[in-house]
Design an enzyme around this catalytic site. Structure first.
Site, PDB file in Angstrom:
ATOM      1  N   GLY A  50       0.765  -1.240   0.000  1.00 11.41           N
ATOM      2  CA  GLY A  50       0.000   0.000   0.000  1.00 11.41           C
ATOM      3  C   GLY A  50       0.795   1.287   0.000  1.00 11.41           C
ATOM      4  O   GLY A  50       0.331   2.306  -0.509  1.00 11.41           O
ATOM      5  N   ASP A 109      -5.756   1.575  10.368  1.00 15.42           N
ATOM      6  CA  ASP A 109      -7.155   1.203  10.569  1.00 15.42           C
ATOM      7  C   ASP A 109      -7.309   0.781  12.031  1.00 15.42           C
ATOM      8  O   ASP A 109      -7.565   1.616  12.896  1.00 15.42           O
ATOM      9  CB  ASP A 109      -7.504   0.085   9.579  1.00 15.42           C
ATOM     10  CG  ASP A 109      -8.966  -0.313   9.616  1.00 15.42           C
ATOM     11  OD1 ASP A 109      -9.749   0.356  10.296  1.00 15.42           O
ATOM     12  OD2 ASP A 109      -9.342  -1.299   8.951  1.00 15.42           O
ATOM     13  N   LYS A 137      -7.700   6.371  10.146  1.00 19.27           N
ATOM     14  CA  LYS A 137      -9.158   6.332  10.269  1.00 19.27           C
ATOM     15  C   LYS A 137      -9.594   6.752  11.658  1.00 19.27           C
ATOM     16  O   LYS A 137      -8.949   6.414  12.651  1.00 19.27           O
ATOM     17  CB  LYS A 137      -9.682   4.920   9.993  1.00 19.27           C
ATOM     18  CG  LYS A 137      -9.700   4.583   8.530  1.00 19.27           C
ATOM     19  CD  LYS A 137     -10.459   3.296   8.293  1.00 19.27           C
ATOM     20  CE  LYS A 137     -10.173   2.772   6.894  1.00 19.27           C
ATOM     21  NZ  LYS A 137     -10.761   1.436   6.674  1.00 19.27           N
TER      22      LYS A 137
HETATM   23  P1  IMP Z   1      -4.682  -2.253  10.559  1.00 18.46           P
HETATM   24  O1  IMP Z   1      -3.715  -3.300  10.977  1.00 18.46           O
HETATM   25  O2  IMP Z   1      -6.083  -2.595  10.888  1.00 18.46           O
HETATM   26  O3  IMP Z   1      -4.295  -0.866  11.031  1.00 18.46           O
HETATM   27  O4  IMP Z   1      -4.711  -2.251   9.009  1.00 18.46           O
HETATM   28  C1  IMP Z   1      -3.696  -1.732   8.284  1.00 18.46           C
HETATM   29  C2  IMP Z   1      -3.658  -2.269   6.878  1.00 18.46           C
HETATM   30  O5  IMP Z   1      -4.942  -2.730   6.396  1.00 18.46           O
HETATM   31  C3  IMP Z   1      -3.253  -1.140   5.981  1.00 18.46           C
HETATM   32  O6  IMP Z   1      -1.861  -1.100   5.879  1.00 18.46           O
HETATM   33  C4  IMP Z   1      -3.935  -1.490   4.691  1.00 18.46           C
HETATM   34  O7  IMP Z   1      -3.106  -2.331   3.934  1.00 18.46           O
HETATM   35  C5  IMP Z   1      -5.183  -2.232   5.100  1.00 18.46           C
HETATM   36  N1  IMP Z   1      -6.351  -1.330   5.141  1.00 18.46           N
HETATM   37  C6  IMP Z   1      -7.000  -0.869   6.232  1.00 18.46           C
HETATM   38  N2  IMP Z   1      -8.013  -0.061   5.907  1.00 18.46           N
HETATM   39  C7  IMP Z   1      -8.009   0.017   4.563  1.00 18.46           C
HETATM   40  C8  IMP Z   1      -8.830   0.736   3.608  1.00 18.46           C
HETATM   41  O8  IMP Z   1      -9.764   1.494   3.930  1.00 18.46           O
HETATM   42  N3  IMP Z   1      -8.518   0.552   2.298  1.00 18.46           N
HETATM   43  C9  IMP Z   1      -7.498  -0.251   1.890  1.00 18.46           C
HETATM   44  N4  IMP Z   1      -6.705  -0.918   2.740  1.00 18.46           N
HETATM   45  C10 IMP Z   1      -6.963  -0.794   4.067  1.00 18.46           C
HETATM   46 MG    MG Z   2      -0.680  -1.703   4.362  1.00 20.75          MG
END
Ligand code: IMP
Ligand code: MG
Length: 182
Positions: A50, A109, A137
């Site tokens: 990403g 996220d 977010k």
């Molecule tokens: P976390 O571990 O829940 O913070 O998620 C982080 C990872 O999930 C990010 O690095 C993204 O690769 C993916 N991710 C989380 N939310 C989104 C979104 O809204 N769109 C696309 N990828 C997301």
């Molecule tokens: Mg990511």
């Protein structure tokens, strides 16, 4: 900016952050980070996939000598929600011991991925370890990860573009859009 009726824009709900606004903010961040690291050449650690576009634009705006390296991590299980279990799919090529490390992430996220990366990289004894995330977010139940720089705080919706994907697609959009709920 309106969405066009092209295959690339299919499945999108609306533009959240247009290309010009992204560029402006990333230039601001790049200038700030360039100043911050003017005496200590950093290693930028991009989190694949990403962060690849953000990393490219941000690093080109940082007018200091720097190195780049990449990690790829993946959550076990389904990709829609973080499971909390993260594993390294691709590790760094070089040691970060004694180095000033800046993690470059696309979006926070739940915060689980970054928390894991912080813990993992901290154990390798960098001189400093900080984080820049393009998007964060607004989520009440997110882990409180100490992020040093954030590009934009956004609502809790699924976004794509500028490196971010949905099922592998949309990463090449030059803006951030909210994907249609499917
Ligand atoms: P976390 O571990 O829940 O913070 O998620 C982080 C990872 O999930 C990010 O690095 C993204 O690769 C993916 N991710 C989380 N939310 C989104 C979104 O809204 N769109 C696309 N990828 C997301
Ligand atoms: Mg990511």
């Amino acid at each position: 900016m309106p969405l066009a009726a092209t295959p690339l824009h299919q499945g999108l709900d609306r533009v959240l952050i247009d290309a010009e606004t992204l560029e402006h903010r990333i230039h601001e961040l790049g200038d700030e980070l360039g100043d911050e690291y003017s005496d200590t050449p950093p290693v930028l650690v991009g989190v694949l996939n990403g962060a690849f576009i953000f990393m490219g634009d941000l690093s080109r705006r940082m007018a200091v000598p720097l190195e780049v390296d990449f990690m790829a991590v993946s959550s076990y299980g389904q990709a829609t929600e973080s499971s909390g279990v993260v594993r390294i799919v691709k590790d760094l090529e070089r040691s970060i011991e004694g180095r000033d490390v800046l993690i470059v992430e696309d979006i926070i996220d739940s915060g689980l991925t970054l928390q894991y990366l912080l813990d993992t990289l901290q154990r390798r004894n960098p001189a400093s370890l900080r984080i820049v995330a393009l998007l964060r977010k607004d989520k009440a139940d997110a882990i409180d990860v100490p992020v040093d720089w954030v590009g934009f705080d956004i609502p809790d919706e699924f976004v794509v573009g500028y490196g971010l994907d949905k099922a592998g697609l949309y990463r090449n959009l030059p803006f951030i859009a909210v994907a249609q709920v499917s």
